[in-house]
Design a protein around this motif. Structure first.
Motif: not given
Lengths: 318, 318
Positions: A8-9, A70, A104-105, A107-109, A111-112, A115, A130
């Motif tokens: 993460x950032x 999240x 939000x980060x 949730x995105x992470x 899936x990352x 994949x 998802x």
């Protein structure tokens, strides 16, 4: 989890590390338990259940834990809850914007992470994640809508709980098997095990929300009654044809409830038979979970571990 | 878009339909323009650019539009903005919880749409989307952090803008090509086209945030100055070795700015040469975008359409 969060950032990591119990508000490392870890345990055991090494389930374990966290972060903002696990919530400490964006980060992470595992099973597992996330969000939307409604049927309530809790536990309990490229029949049976377990788990959570000790729940006594949450015991009591149902309705009409009213509401719900009915409901779904587990024909040791875990999470202390 | 949104839980659809400009607050259908549609147009054209039918790019167009709108919905909550496109924002109308949860649902739906297209390119496109989404979120986190900082370097500002706007436009401009299974070289060149275009686009947006007419921006005059946003013109002016830089710093020290101070700040930024420098910056990145587009060797008609689109979005009226 630490490798994933490390991607993460840097601006987002302090709030996430704090939320996960890895750091205090100033960013100093702390030795916390970081939650129950039921979901990641299910994911890892579901790989073992189909004869794969537990490592195969790890990306599923990380993904489900990221989605779960999240949703906690956002739920705390949505519900205005200032405390979780005996500590200030992320939004209360870091601000609302930070809690929304960090959620939000995560949730995105999630899936990352799935994949990035590569292989032909990864996209299928990501699609399952998802789908479960979407169901969970729909459940949260219903939950929120119910709070402003006077009448919620037991069917609506259980459908909401199946979506809100069952879907993600269903993913957790099958993620490792799906990543191990197990047959659809076994993946589905393990998902059903997790979904049913989620229903039992949520019913116990609902009982704790009324009768749980604050030292166990980390929340004020009967916090669900104070917020007029349409949890299963409340909904069953209101739907019962008992004198207590009317008394409870009259009590709820005078919100907010003071301490005496909260105590009285808890007694009325119990007297209406709804505490007992919720306990029976939990038992019924635990039984259904274990039946589904059997049809997945899990490896013996994983079967025993999953059974133990299922019984453990539905026998929490009050 | 309508098919995708139709998959959402009914409880979430009214807020989403309202946000997208399809319905009013009461749920009645309205004929709205629903935003500029630059991102979906890029996605569809990027399929055509590699010789595929435009329909191949549609799931990418839908996904990017869903992510863009999820971020707008959450940004409005984070920034406390009560108005967008001359209408109340979702949180202002439906409540904060609704805006957070509906945004979460759109983010999840975007990944679902891509993974459901099937085929071997879909997981790669989904991975690209979540990577771009993660970059966008990191950019938002920096943007938020900058607002409470006194000093932000032009490099930090442009890195933030590349993440916040460039990453998602980079995805948009390559999504169709990626779904069409184009070579990595072409996909990368189209992504670079979108990323550079995003930088130019964001610079124009920053100019509009100070000098744009409210009738164009849908926001109050110089709203970015009122919120002390560290946008590119502001950062360039503050970093300039001009007398205006010190005067601007002195002005910003007395927040909040009244109307006279806002007008004076805009004049100081222009006198410091930062308006002109931002315009030059936009032109430079538009040129870089068009150079990248050429290396993608796009089909002629798509090349022309993409060029026209790029010029159009960076020549907005003030």
């Amino acid at each position: 989890m630490r490798a994933a969060v490390g991607r993460l950032d840097p601006a987002l990591r302090p709030a996430v590390a704090y939320h996960l119990g890895w750091a205090d508000a100033e960013g100093n490392p702390v030795a916390g338990d970081g939650g129950k870890g039921v979901r990641p345990a299910l994911a890892v055991l579901s790989a073992e259940a189909v004869g794969a090494p537990s490592a195969v389930g790890v990306p599923g374990a990380v993904a489900v834990e990221l989605v779960h966290n999240f949703s906690l972060m956002h739920d705390d903002v949505v519900d205005g809850d200032r405390e979780r696990r005996h500590r200030p919530t992320v939004w209360a400490l870091f601000g609302m914007g930070e809690a929304i964006i960090a959620g939000d980060a995560l949730q995105t992470l999630a899936v990352e992470v799935l994949l990035d595992t590569g292989g032909r099973a990864a996209p299928r597992a990501a699609a399952s994640l998802v789908r479960a996330t979407q169901a969970m969000i729909a459940g949260q939307a219903s939950d929120m809508a119910f709070e402003s409604r006077e009448q919620v049927s037991p069917e609506e309530c259980t459908r909401m709980e199946a979506a809100k809790t069952g879907a993600l536990l269903g993913f957790a309990a099958s993620a490792g098997a799906e990543l191990a490229d197990a047959t659809p029949a076994r993946v589905d049976a393990l998902r059903e095990f997790g979904t049913q377990l989620g229903l039992a788990f949520q019913a116990i959570d609902d009982l704790l929300g009324i009768w749980g000790a604050p030292s166990v729940t980390g929340k004020p006594v009967a916090s669900d009654l104070r917020s007029q949450k349409k949890s299963l015991p409340v909904v069953l009591a209101l739907a019962s044809t008992t004198p207590e149902a009317d008394q409870l309705r009259a009590l709820f009409a005078n919100a907010p409830l003071d301490d005496a009213a909260v105590a009285r509401a808890a007694l009325l719900i119990e007297a209406a038979g709804a505490r007992h009915a919720t306990e029976e409901w939990a038992t019924r779904h635990l039984d259904a979970a274990l039946a589904a587990l059997a049809t997945a024909e899990p490896v013996r040791s994983a079967h025993d571990d999953l059974t133990e875990l299922a019984v453990f999470v539905t026998r929490r202390e009050f």
